[in-house]
Design a protein around this motif. Structure first.
Motif, mmCIF file in Angstrom:
data_model
loop_
_atom_site.group_PDB
_atom_site.id
_atom_site.type_symbol
_atom_site.label_atom_id
_atom_site.label_comp_id
_atom_site.label_asym_id
_atom_site.label_seq_id
_atom_site.Cartn_x
_atom_site.Cartn_y
_atom_site.Cartn_z
ATOM 1 N N ALA A 258 -42.929 -89.984 -82.732
ATOM 2 C CA ALA A 258 -42.627 -89.568 -84.061
ATOM 3 C C ALA A 258 -43.285 -88.304 -84.369
ATOM 4 O O ALA A 258 -42.600 -87.247 -84.935
ATOM 5 N N GLN A 259 -44.455 -87.922 -83.797
ATOM 6 C CA GLN A 259 -45.142 -86.595 -83.940
ATOM 7 C C GLN A 259 -44.061 -85.489 -83.218
ATOM 8 O O GLN A 259 -44.096 -84.366 -83.776
ATOM 9 N N GLN A 260 -43.548 -85.997 -82.152
ATOM 10 C CA GLN A 260 -42.749 -85.123 -81.651
ATOM 11 C C GLN A 260 -41.457 -84.648 -82.210
ATOM 12 O O GLN A 260 -41.203 -83.144 -82.110
ATOM 13 N N ILE A 261 -41.152 -85.086 -83.195
ATOM 14 C CA ILE A 261 -39.895 -84.731 -83.759
ATOM 15 C C ILE A 261 -40.297 -84.188 -85.207
ATOM 16 O O ILE A 261 -39.368 -84.332 -86.089
ATOM 17 N N ILE A 379 -46.832 -80.487 -76.888
ATOM 18 C CA ILE A 379 -46.747 -81.356 -78.147
ATOM 19 C C ILE A 379 -45.069 -80.870 -78.392
ATOM 20 O O ILE A 379 -44.627 -79.677 -78.970
ATOM 21 N N GLY A 380 -44.269 -81.630 -78.063
ATOM 22 C CA GLY A 380 -42.801 -81.306 -78.339
ATOM 23 C C GLY A 380 -41.730 -81.985 -77.455
ATOM 24 O O GLY A 380 -42.366 -82.516 -76.342
ATOM 25 N N GLU A 381 -40.798 -82.584 -78.218
ATOM 26 C CA GLU A 381 -39.851 -83.301 -77.474
ATOM 27 C C GLU A 381 -39.095 -82.440 -76.293
ATOM 28 O O GLU A 381 -39.356 -81.328 -76.436
ATOM 29 N N MET A 680 -48.394 -71.824 -75.036
ATOM 30 C CA MET A 680 -47.668 -72.837 -75.602
ATOM 31 C C MET A 680 -47.311 -72.801 -77.008
ATOM 32 O O MET A 680 -46.388 -73.002 -77.701
ATOM 33 N N SER A 681 -48.146 -71.873 -77.865
ATOM 34 C CA SER A 681 -48.131 -71.538 -78.972
ATOM 35 C C SER A 681 -46.877 -70.533 -79.126
ATOM 36 O O SER A 681 -46.093 -70.692 -80.330
ATOM 37 N N VAL A 682 -46.825 -69.509 -78.249
ATOM 38 C CA VAL A 682 -45.547 -68.571 -78.311
ATOM 39 C C VAL A 682 -44.258 -69.516 -78.124
ATOM 40 O O VAL A 682 -43.386 -69.026 -78.780
ATOM 41 N N LEU A 683 -44.219 -70.409 -77.330
ATOM 42 C CA LEU A 683 -43.003 -71.302 -77.203
ATOM 43 C C LEU A 683 -42.847 -71.925 -78.527
ATOM 44 O O LEU A 683 -41.476 -71.766 -78.671
ATOM 45 N N ASP A 684 -43.592 -72.071 -79.334
ATOM 46 C CA ASP A 684 -43.385 -72.917 -80.726
ATOM 47 C C ASP A 684 -42.515 -71.798 -81.517
ATOM 48 O O ASP A 684 -41.558 -72.092 -82.104
ATOM 49 N N TYR A 685 -42.982 -70.551 -81.671
ATOM 50 C CA TYR A 685 -42.368 -69.630 -82.151
ATOM 51 C C TYR A 685 -41.115 -69.157 -81.604
ATOM 52 O O TYR A 685 -39.926 -68.871 -82.227
ATOM 53 N N TYR A 686 -40.951 -69.084 -80.415
ATOM 54 C CA TYR A 686 -39.905 -68.615 -79.713
ATOM 55 C C TYR A 686 -38.651 -69.662 -79.952
ATOM 56 O O TYR A 686 -37.666 -69.479 -80.466
ATOM 57 N N PHE A 687 -39.100 -71.001 -79.787
ATOM 58 C CA PHE A 687 -37.902 -72.085 -80.056
ATOM 59 C C PHE A 687 -37.497 -72.012 -81.389
ATOM 60 O O PHE A 687 -36.175 -72.155 -81.778
ATOM 61 N N MET A 688 -38.417 -71.761 -82.599
ATOM 62 C CA MET A 688 -38.087 -71.735 -83.731
ATOM 63 C C MET A 688 -37.116 -70.642 -84.214
ATOM 64 O O MET A 688 -36.130 -70.996 -84.965
ATOM 65 N N LYS A 689 -37.423 -69.455 -83.507
ATOM 66 C CA LYS A 689 -36.520 -68.362 -84.177
ATOM 67 C C LYS A 689 -35.235 -68.455 -83.413
ATOM 68 O O LYS A 689 -34.260 -68.238 -83.840
ATOM 69 N N GLU A 690 -35.088 -69.054 -82.284
ATOM 70 C CA GLU A 690 -33.786 -69.123 -81.614
ATOM 71 C C GLU A 690 -32.878 -70.150 -82.352
ATOM 72 O O GLU A 690 -31.752 -69.905 -82.526
#
Length: 705
Positions: A258-261, A379-381, A680-690
């Motif tokens: 549930a947290q993953q999504i 932390i991420g699906e 891993m934090s950079v990935l959060d931002y990268y995925f969100m921006k894409e």
């Protein structure tokens, strides 16, 4: 009314004692099951030195088991509490008398169903651990997200399913029979013959009982309830696993799923950056905060150097992902137990790494990350199982090669609709997505097939045919499927004798016959890979193709110790280069699958811009390996990272990259931890921006799949 309440109280007291018997019986069964878990999966030599920790694990396990039972008890106790509220009026007496006298009719089927579920999940957890060396986690949901029919066939082939179901049926019958005897027996113990009882006392008794049960369900009188965090009682990972149970692990998996999504910035927040993503970029790229550009993703931009050979020859590039090819098993190439076969010759002739980590322990996770040249976030699906399925990423390997005039193709040795990987490949710009039906047609039919699709030998025939007949440069991302449960082999394959060493036998977990099937299938895949490479090297293609080979993940049928963190997640990276550009990797360097794409770009492309987060594996500076399980490792050791720096576990090498043991938290280890957390934090931002900006070309594949 007081006399009626007294009768109901006496009946309830009898039911409560019978419930207590059920609880005690199942706590004993839980301890026996824990002992069976320990003897099946534990290393007796290690455990013999950890007697106190093992005892603590059983005590803690007893507490975890009791919390499950307290949760089950909550429903009957809630019903009794609810009924007590209606005992103030004589008009309810006939109905309440019937309910209290017949409460057994509810208790027997209720506890039969609930305890069956407990035992079923516990048995599944046992099997899950035999495969993944972990209690049930989010990968369990792959049964529904993966090819469920194929997985069911695998279970049917590899496990005595008939006997398991018969055993479950017998257990259910005996459980129901035992519960019926327990709740209907006439013998009395600890009698409490109440003659009269007032309404407030009656209600208060059941209220207090329900509250006490709730405290028991917490498992602790401390501020926080008993949870997985409390399992950290030993330096031994296995002992910590031993203290947990399958039901609580399943509950944790549901919570994590549930947290993953839920949150796009889970890693940013988890590692302490909060909303300060610019600091994460500064930390990862090791630059002052003020030098982070307005668009931090500009830091991902690079360009391949001028490469005259690549510009002139425009070589094909094959990135081959071998199912379950773990680097740990490269150690077993003895004459009587040779898992590599003739592929050993190619390893010697060319170059490869074994200090190399896959992105995840799941095929779909590693494969989707390879498509975009990215690590997997802790932390991420998985990308294909989220809103990112329809997001075109700028770091897509297909898109980079297409920008240089290549045709990008994704080849899968089965049905590419598996877990919607075909849709993700299309979105990442692959020109075609090709699977079993295309291979069957091109090869004039398949000689044989397995439950998941195409045997490796015919998949390699298709790859060779594709490269040999191509008139334009090709980038092929190819995934095999043979070395996968249920471990089927073609009838035509002549398997050499494999005699499992005693040392390995002593470390095997689970069914020995199943382990033998795994070894045979691993050898088969190695043999077919060797034949393919030999064929390629003896053909005109030898000067026209770059071949990179890795595994999607390893497999876990030995008791990896907590010091074998690298071995537990390592896969090989093998590289074949044509003679004019042939060079060797430093065999002791470290890397991850996100590093494959930049390495191939610099070998095959000349002055082509691209975006990436990985590094060129030929770069001699700052090599390290990461995976989605909080591990970062390099030549000095590594760090198991945590959300707070004080909880990070610094590690040093013991032996020649043999074991990671706890060490001093040096400045270098602190920097390694920052490197992991910021990445891993950079990935959060990268995925969100894409996702937000929908950057890149929305290319579409030709395949109708």
């Amino acid at each position: 009314m007081k006399n009626a309440r007294a009768q109901w109280f006496n009946q309830s007291w009898l039911y409560l004692k019978r419930i207590l018997i059920v609880n005690v019986a199942f706590l004993i069964i839980g301890s026996i099951w824990r002992w069976a878990f320990m003897t099946t999966f534990g290393d007796s030599r290690e455990l013999s030195q950890l007697g106190a920790a093992v005892f603590k694990a059983f005590v803690l396990g007893f507490r975890f088991d009791s919390t499950v039972l307290f949760y089950i008890n909550a429903i009957p106790l809630l019903i009794l509490l609810f009924l007590s509220f209606f005992t103030f009026w004589q008009g309810f007496e006939p109905a309440l008398t019937r309910i209290y006298s017949r409460f057994t009719a509810f208790l027997v089927p209720y506890y039969t169903v609930m305890l069956f579920i407990v035992m079923f999940i516990t048995a599944v957890d046992f099997g899950f651990y035999s495969f993944y060396q972990d209690r049930i986690n989010v990968l369990i949901f792959g049964y529904f997200e993966d090819d469920t029919v194929a997985i069911t066939k695998t279970i049917w082939r590899n496990y005595p399913a008939v006997w398991i179901f018969l055993g479950l049926g017998l257990f259910t019958y005996l459980l129901w029979k035992g519960l019926k005897i327990n709740f209907t027996q006439g013998r009395e113990w600890l009698p409490w013959r109440v003659q009269k009882i007032s309404y407030p006392v009656f209600v208060l008794f059941f209220f207090v009982l329900f509250v006490l049960n709730g405290v028991g369900a917490r498992g602790s009188l401390a501020l926080f309830p008993l949870s997985e965090m409390d399992t950290g009682i030993s330096k031994s990972i296995f002992v910590n696993h031993l203290s947990f149970n399958g039901v609580r692990a399943f509950g944790r998996a549901i919570e994590l799923k549930a947290q993953q999504i839920s949150q796009w910035d889970s890693n940013l927040r988890h590692y302490g950056y909060g909303g300060n993503y610019r600091q994460a970029f500064a930390d990862f790229y090791q630059i002052p905060l003020e030098q982070v550009p307005a668009d931090p993703l500009d830091l991902m931009k690079r360009q391949t150097p001028k490469n005259e050979w690549a510009a002139k020859n425009r070589p094909h590039v094959l990135l081959l992902v071998m199912e379950s090819m773990g680097a740990y098993w490269f150690n077993y190439d003895h004459p009587e137990f040779n898992l590599l076969g003739d592929f050993k010759k190619h390893l010697t002739e060319d170059t490869y790494l074994t200090n190399f980590l896959s992105s995840t322990n799941a095929t779909i996770g590693s494969l989707s990350c390879l498509m975009i040249g990215s690590p997997q976030r802790p932390i991420g699906e998985f990308l294909t199982e989220s809103d990112y399925l329809q997001v075109p990423f700028r770091s897509s390997t297909a898109r980079v090669f297409k920008s240089a005039g290549y045709k990008a193709r994704f080849l899968y040795g089965g049905n590419p609709g598996w877990r919607e990987v075909n849709k993700f490949a299309i979105k990442q710009g692959f020109d075609t997505v090709e699977g079993e039906s295309e291979m069957t047609e091109a090869l004039g039919g398949l000689k044989e097939r397995h439950d998941w699709g195409v045997y490796d030998e015919e998949l390699f025939d298709y790859v060779y045919k594709t490269l040999n007949e191509s008139t334009e440069p090709q980038f092929l991302l190819t995934m095999t499927t043979t070395n996968h449960p249920p471990y089927q082999l073609p009838e035509s394959y002549q398997l050499p004798d494999l005699k499992t060493p005693d040392e390995l036998k002593s470390r095997l977990i689970g069914d020995a016959a199943l382990a033998e099937k795994r070894f045979r299938t691993y050898r088969y895949s190695s043999d077919q890979l060797a034949k393919f490479m030999t064929r390629l090297k003896n053909s005109p293609l030898k000067d026209k193709v770059i071949v990179a080979i890795t595994g999607d993940h390893t497999f876990w049928i030995v008791n990896f110790t907590e010091q074998e963190l690298l071995q537990k997640g390592s896969v090989p990276f093998y590289l074949y280069l044509p003679e004019p550009i042939r060079k060797k990797l430093d065999p002791e360097s470290f890397g991850s699958q996100a590093d494959i794409a930049p390495t191939l770009y610099n070998l095959a492309l000349s002055e082509v811009p691209y975006s990436a987060l990985g590094r060129d594996l030929f770069d001699k500076n700052g090599d390290f390996a990461v995976n989605a399980f909080n591990l970062i490792a390099d030549r000095t050791g590594g760090v198991l990272t945590a959300s707070k720096p004080e909880n990070d576990i610094p590690l040093n090498w013991e032996g020649h990259y043999d074991r990671l043991v706890r060490g001093e938290n040096t400045d270098h280890k602190k920097q390694l931890a920052i490197k992991y957390k910021s990445l891993m934090s950079v990935l959060d931002y990268y995925f969100m921006k894409e996702k937000q900006d929908q950057k890149g070309l929305a290319d579409h594949a030709d395949s109708s799949r």
